[in-house]
Design a protein around this motif. Structure first.
Motif, PDB file in Angstrom:
ATOM      1  N   LEU A  59      -8.343   3.450  -6.481  1.00  0.00           N
ATOM      2  CA  LEU A  59      -7.265   2.635  -5.921  1.00  0.00           C
ATOM      3  C   LEU A  59      -7.061   2.902  -4.436  1.00  0.00           C
ATOM      4  O   LEU A  59      -7.430   3.960  -3.923  1.00  0.00           O
ATOM      5  CB  LEU A  59      -5.947   2.929  -6.651  1.00  0.00           C
ATOM      6  CG  LEU A  59      -5.908   2.728  -8.170  1.00  0.00           C
ATOM      7  CD1 LEU A  59      -4.582   3.232  -8.722  1.00  0.00           C
ATOM      8  CD2 LEU A  59      -6.114   1.265  -8.529  1.00  0.00           C
ATOM      9  N   LEU A  60      -6.472   1.932  -3.750  1.00  0.00           N
ATOM     10  CA  LEU A  60      -5.977   2.131  -2.398  1.00  0.00           C
ATOM     11  C   LEU A  60      -4.567   1.565  -2.327  1.00  0.00           C
ATOM     12  O   LEU A  60      -4.149   0.802  -3.203  1.00  0.00           O
ATOM     13  CB  LEU A  60      -6.874   1.461  -1.354  1.00  0.00           C
ATOM     14  CG  LEU A  60      -6.943  -0.068  -1.314  1.00  0.00           C
ATOM     15  CD1 LEU A  60      -7.279  -0.533   0.108  1.00  0.00           C
ATOM     16  CD2 LEU A  60      -8.008  -0.584  -2.270  1.00  0.00           C
ATOM     17  N   VAL A  61      -3.838   1.957  -1.300  1.00  0.00           N
ATOM     18  CA  VAL A  61      -2.462   1.488  -1.129  1.00  0.00           C
ATOM     19  C   VAL A  61      -2.315   0.939   0.283  1.00  0.00           C
ATOM     20  O   VAL A  61      -2.825   1.520   1.245  1.00  0.00           O
ATOM     21  CB  VAL A  61      -1.448   2.632  -1.355  1.00  0.00           C
ATOM     22  CG1 VAL A  61      -0.025   2.143  -1.106  1.00  0.00           C
ATOM     23  CG2 VAL A  61      -1.574   3.184  -2.766  1.00  0.00           C
ATOM     24  N   GLU A  62      -1.618  -0.192   0.400  1.00  0.00           N
ATOM     25  CA  GLU A  62      -1.392  -0.805   1.705  1.00  0.00           C
ATOM     26  C   GLU A  62       0.056  -1.268   1.826  1.00  0.00           C
ATOM     27  O   GLU A  62       0.736  -1.504   0.821  1.00  0.00           O
ATOM     28  CB  GLU A  62      -2.312  -2.014   1.904  1.00  0.00           C
ATOM     29  CG  GLU A  62      -3.783  -1.674   1.998  1.00  0.00           C
ATOM     30  CD  GLU A  62      -4.646  -2.902   2.165  1.00  0.00           C
ATOM     31  OE1 GLU A  62      -5.744  -2.767   2.718  1.00  0.00           O
ATOM     32  OE2 GLU A  62      -4.230  -3.998   1.737  1.00  0.00           O
ATOM     33  N   LYS A  63       0.493  -1.414   3.053  1.00  0.00           N
ATOM     34  CA  LYS A  63       1.782  -2.038   3.306  1.00  0.00           C
ATOM     35  C   LYS A  63       1.713  -3.481   2.828  1.00  0.00           C
ATOM     36  O   LYS A  63       0.741  -4.189   3.088  1.00  0.00           O
ATOM     37  CB  LYS A  63       2.089  -1.987   4.812  1.00  0.00           C
ATOM     38  CG  LYS A  63       3.262  -2.840   5.262  1.00  0.00           C
ATOM     39  CD  LYS A  63       4.580  -2.401   4.651  1.00  0.00           C
ATOM     40  CE  LYS A  63       5.717  -3.335   5.092  1.00  0.00           C
ATOM     41  NZ  LYS A  63       6.940  -3.106   4.305  1.00  0.00           N
ATOM     42  N   VAL A  79       6.679   4.199   6.528  1.00  0.00           N
ATOM     43  CA  VAL A  79       6.390   2.896   5.926  1.00  0.00           C
ATOM     44  C   VAL A  79       7.578   2.443   5.085  1.00  0.00           C
ATOM     45  O   VAL A  79       8.133   3.219   4.309  1.00  0.00           O
ATOM     46  CB  VAL A  79       5.127   2.970   5.034  1.00  0.00           C
ATOM     47  CG1 VAL A  79       4.859   1.624   4.374  1.00  0.00           C
ATOM     48  CG2 VAL A  79       3.930   3.413   5.859  1.00  0.00           C
ATOM     49  N   ASP A  80       7.962   1.204   5.238  1.00  0.00           N
ATOM     50  CA  ASP A  80       9.045   0.630   4.436  1.00  0.00           C
ATOM     51  C   ASP A  80       8.465  -0.090   3.219  1.00  0.00           C
ATOM     52  O   ASP A  80       7.373  -0.657   3.280  1.00  0.00           O
ATOM     53  CB  ASP A  80       9.858  -0.367   5.267  1.00  0.00           C
ATOM     54  CG  ASP A  80      10.591   0.309   6.422  1.00  0.00           C
ATOM     55  OD1 ASP A  80      11.060   1.446   6.228  1.00  0.00           O
ATOM     56  OD2 ASP A  80      10.680  -0.306   7.505  1.00  0.00           O
ATOM     57  N   PHE A  81       9.205  -0.068   2.126  1.00  0.00           N
ATOM     58  CA  PHE A  81       8.827  -0.864   0.965  1.00  0.00           C
ATOM     59  C   PHE A  81       9.077  -2.340   1.289  1.00  0.00           C
ATOM     60  O   PHE A  81       9.910  -2.642   2.145  1.00  0.00           O
ATOM     61  CB  PHE A  81       9.653  -0.437  -0.256  1.00  0.00           C
ATOM     62  CG  PHE A  81       9.193   0.855  -0.864  1.00  0.00           C
ATOM     63  CD1 PHE A  81       8.173   0.877  -1.805  1.00  0.00           C
ATOM     64  CD2 PHE A  81       9.777   2.056  -0.481  1.00  0.00           C
ATOM     65  CE1 PHE A  81       7.752   2.072  -2.364  1.00  0.00           C
ATOM     66  CE2 PHE A  81       9.359   3.254  -1.032  1.00  0.00           C
ATOM     67  CZ  PHE A  81       8.340   3.266  -1.979  1.00  0.00           C
ATOM     68  N   PRO A  82       8.334  -3.264   0.629  1.00  0.00           N
ATOM     69  CA  PRO A  82       7.395  -3.049  -0.466  1.00  0.00           C
ATOM     70  C   PRO A  82       6.004  -2.632   0.015  1.00  0.00           C
ATOM     71  O   PRO A  82       5.648  -2.845   1.177  1.00  0.00           O
ATOM     72  CB  PRO A  82       7.334  -4.422  -1.140  1.00  0.00           C
ATOM     73  CG  PRO A  82       7.598  -5.385  -0.016  1.00  0.00           C
ATOM     74  CD  PRO A  82       8.588  -4.700   0.877  1.00  0.00           C
ATOM     75  N   ILE A  83       5.252  -2.037  -0.918  1.00  0.00           N
ATOM     76  CA  ILE A  83       3.853  -1.713  -0.679  1.00  0.00           C
ATOM     77  C   ILE A  83       3.031  -2.326  -1.814  1.00  0.00           C
ATOM     78  O   ILE A  83       3.586  -2.772  -2.820  1.00  0.00           O
ATOM     79  CB  ILE A  83       3.609  -0.191  -0.622  1.00  0.00           C
ATOM     80  CG1 ILE A  83       3.988   0.465  -1.959  1.00  0.00           C
ATOM     81  CG2 ILE A  83       4.387   0.435   0.535  1.00  0.00           C
ATOM     82  CD1 ILE A  83       3.616   1.934  -2.048  1.00  0.00           C
ATOM     83  N   PRO A 108      -2.169  -1.351   7.490  1.00  0.00           N
ATOM     84  CA  PRO A 108      -1.979   0.097   7.337  1.00  0.00           C
ATOM     85  C   PRO A 108      -1.990   0.500   5.865  1.00  0.00           C
ATOM     86  O   PRO A 108      -1.424  -0.195   5.014  1.00  0.00           O
ATOM     87  CB  PRO A 108      -0.593   0.337   7.954  1.00  0.00           C
ATOM     88  CG  PRO A 108      -0.372  -0.822   8.870  1.00  0.00           C
ATOM     89  CD  PRO A 108      -1.068  -1.984   8.232  1.00  0.00           C
ATOM     90  N   GLY A 109      -2.652   1.624   5.571  1.00  0.00           N
ATOM     91  CA  GLY A 109      -2.708   2.073   4.184  1.00  0.00           C
ATOM     92  C   GLY A 109      -3.476   3.364   4.036  1.00  0.00           C
ATOM     93  O   GLY A 109      -3.867   3.995   5.022  1.00  0.00           O
ATOM     94  N   ILE A 110      -3.705   3.771   2.786  1.00  0.00           N
ATOM     95  CA  ILE A 110      -4.485   4.968   2.476  1.00  0.00           C
ATOM     96  C   ILE A 110      -5.479   4.637   1.372  1.00  0.00           C
ATOM     97  O   ILE A 110      -5.237   3.760   0.542  1.00  0.00           O
ATOM     98  CB  ILE A 110      -3.594   6.156   2.047  1.00  0.00           C
ATOM     99  CG1 ILE A 110      -2.605   5.728   0.955  1.00  0.00           C
ATOM    100  CG2 ILE A 110      -2.874   6.747   3.231  1.00  0.00           C
ATOM    101  CD1 ILE A 110      -1.810   6.888   0.378  1.00  0.00           C
ATOM    102  N   SER A 111      -6.598   5.356   1.367  1.00  0.00           N
ATOM    103  CA  SER A 111      -7.676   5.079   0.424  1.00  0.00           C
ATOM    104  C   SER A 111      -7.802   6.172  -0.629  1.00  0.00           C
ATOM    105  O   SER A 111      -7.296   7.286  -0.455  1.00  0.00           O
ATOM    106  CB  SER A 111      -9.003   4.944   1.183  1.00  0.00           C
ATOM    107  OG  SER A 111      -8.923   3.930   2.163  1.00  0.00           O
ATOM    108  N   SER A 112      -8.502   5.823  -1.714  1.00  0.00           N
ATOM    109  CA  SER A 112      -8.798   6.770  -2.800  1.00  0.00           C
ATOM    110  C   SER A 112      -7.541   7.502  -3.263  1.00  0.00           C
ATOM    111  O   SER A 112      -7.480   8.732  -3.294  1.00  0.00           O
ATOM    112  CB  SER A 112      -9.866   7.768  -2.352  1.00  0.00           C
ATOM    113  OG  SER A 112     -11.046   7.099  -1.960  1.00  0.00           O
ATOM    114  N   VAL A 113      -6.535   6.737  -3.632  1.00  0.00           N
ATOM    115  CA  VAL A 113      -5.254   7.298  -4.067  1.00  0.00           C
ATOM    116  C   VAL A 113      -5.387   7.897  -5.462  1.00  0.00           C
ATOM    117  O   VAL A 113      -5.940   7.274  -6.371  1.00  0.00           O
ATOM    118  CB  VAL A 113      -4.171   6.203  -4.073  1.00  0.00           C
ATOM    119  CG1 VAL A 113      -2.871   6.738  -4.644  1.00  0.00           C
ATOM    120  CG2 VAL A 113      -3.957   5.678  -2.668  1.00  0.00           C
ATOM    121  N   THR A 114      -4.875   9.112  -5.624  1.00  0.00           N
ATOM    122  CA  THR A 114      -4.987   9.795  -6.913  1.00  0.00           C
ATOM    123  C   THR A 114      -3.647  10.076  -7.580  1.00  0.00           C
ATOM    124  O   THR A 114      -3.582  10.199  -8.798  1.00  0.00           O
ATOM    125  CB  THR A 114      -5.738  11.131  -6.746  1.00  0.00           C
ATOM    126  OG1 THR A 114      -5.054  11.928  -5.759  1.00  0.00           O
ATOM    127  CG2 THR A 114      -7.177  10.890  -6.299  1.00  0.00           C
TER     128      THR A 114
END
Length: 245
Positions: free
Chosen positions: A201-205, A155-159, A135-141
């Motif tokens: 960048l992207l972000v994921e669990k 969503v719980d940390f860490p990511i 799970p995550g999101i793309s093109s983080v700004t």
């Protein structure tokens, strides 16, 4: 008509360059090294038959400088370029530039690099093929975008914040607390820009105590495709593999 490699420029430094040059020696293929000013006395420079200076210390001025790589190939009369790994190895624009210059690109076709070299696009292809993804999101700004995703998806940390391009553990920052998001985002963006020339960048669990298992696939221009079985790559340091078995 298939071209023959008469002289190979290795668009890299350090271990990647040395390993490619060892193989070229075994096959009696002359090589060209490229180097930045601080690397002028590096091992790969002395291993090659020819060496060309391509810029100053920052990778964006040397090992990520696509125009200088092409000029170095022309200057050294190399008719092929091998990218090694890291730097420009997963840059489809560079692969296309090499082919457009009439040189042999030793690597996947630009279209394949475009599809798999970008983690965001590769993840989209996996989802279309019904392959489970993290799970995550793309093109983080910005931080607000990440905070909104954490809240909406519970969503719980860490990511993990990741560079969309490249590899080698660069541009990856683990975040344990909401208060650290701003600094982590800036750090990941800076590392990605310096290492790959792309700060997307992207972000994921973050998967804790996960295992890193690879299946590598090799194909050639003649339609032959083989896989190299599984590789256990979990033992890592700074997100880089130390042992593969």
């Amino acid at each position: 008509m298939e071209k023959t490699i008469n002289k190979l420029l290795v668009a890299n430094r350090g271990v990647p360059a040395v390993r490619v040059m060892h193989t070229c020696r075994d096959r009696k293929i002359p090589t060209t090294a490229v180097y930045s000013t601080p690397d002028r006395l590096a091992q790969h420079v002395f291993m090659a038959d020819t060496a060309v200076h391509i810029g100053e210390a920052p990778p964006i001025e040397s090992y990520l400088n696509m125009e200088n790589m092409i000029k170095a190939a022309e200057l050294s009369r190399s008719n092929a370029i091998h990218p090694g790994w890291g730097f420009l190895a997963e840059n489809e624009s560079f692969a296309q530039m090499v082919e457009d210059a009439g040189l042999i690109w030793v690597g996947p076709p630009p279209a394949v690099i475009r599809a798999m070299g970008d983690k965001i696009q590769a993840k989209e292809l996996a989802l279309k093929a019904n392959v489970p993804t993290i799970p995550g999101i793309s093109s983080v700004t910005d931080v607000k975008q990440i905070a909104r995703w954490i809240k909406d998806e519970k969503v719980d940390f860490p990511i993990m914040i990741k560079a969309a391009s490249g590899g080698g553990g660069k541009g990856m920052v683990k975040v344990e607390r909401k208060e650290d998001l701003g600094q982590a985002l800036a750090q990941a963006r800076s590392e990605a820009k310096k290492a790959f020339g792309d700060d997307t960048l992207l972000v994921e669990k973050y998967i804790e105590r996960g295992r890193h298992i690879e299946v590598q696939v090799v194909a050639d221009n003649h339609g032959s495709v083989v896989h190299l079985y599984e590789r256990e790559c979990t033992i890592q340091r700074r997100n880089q593999k130390i042992i593969e078995e």
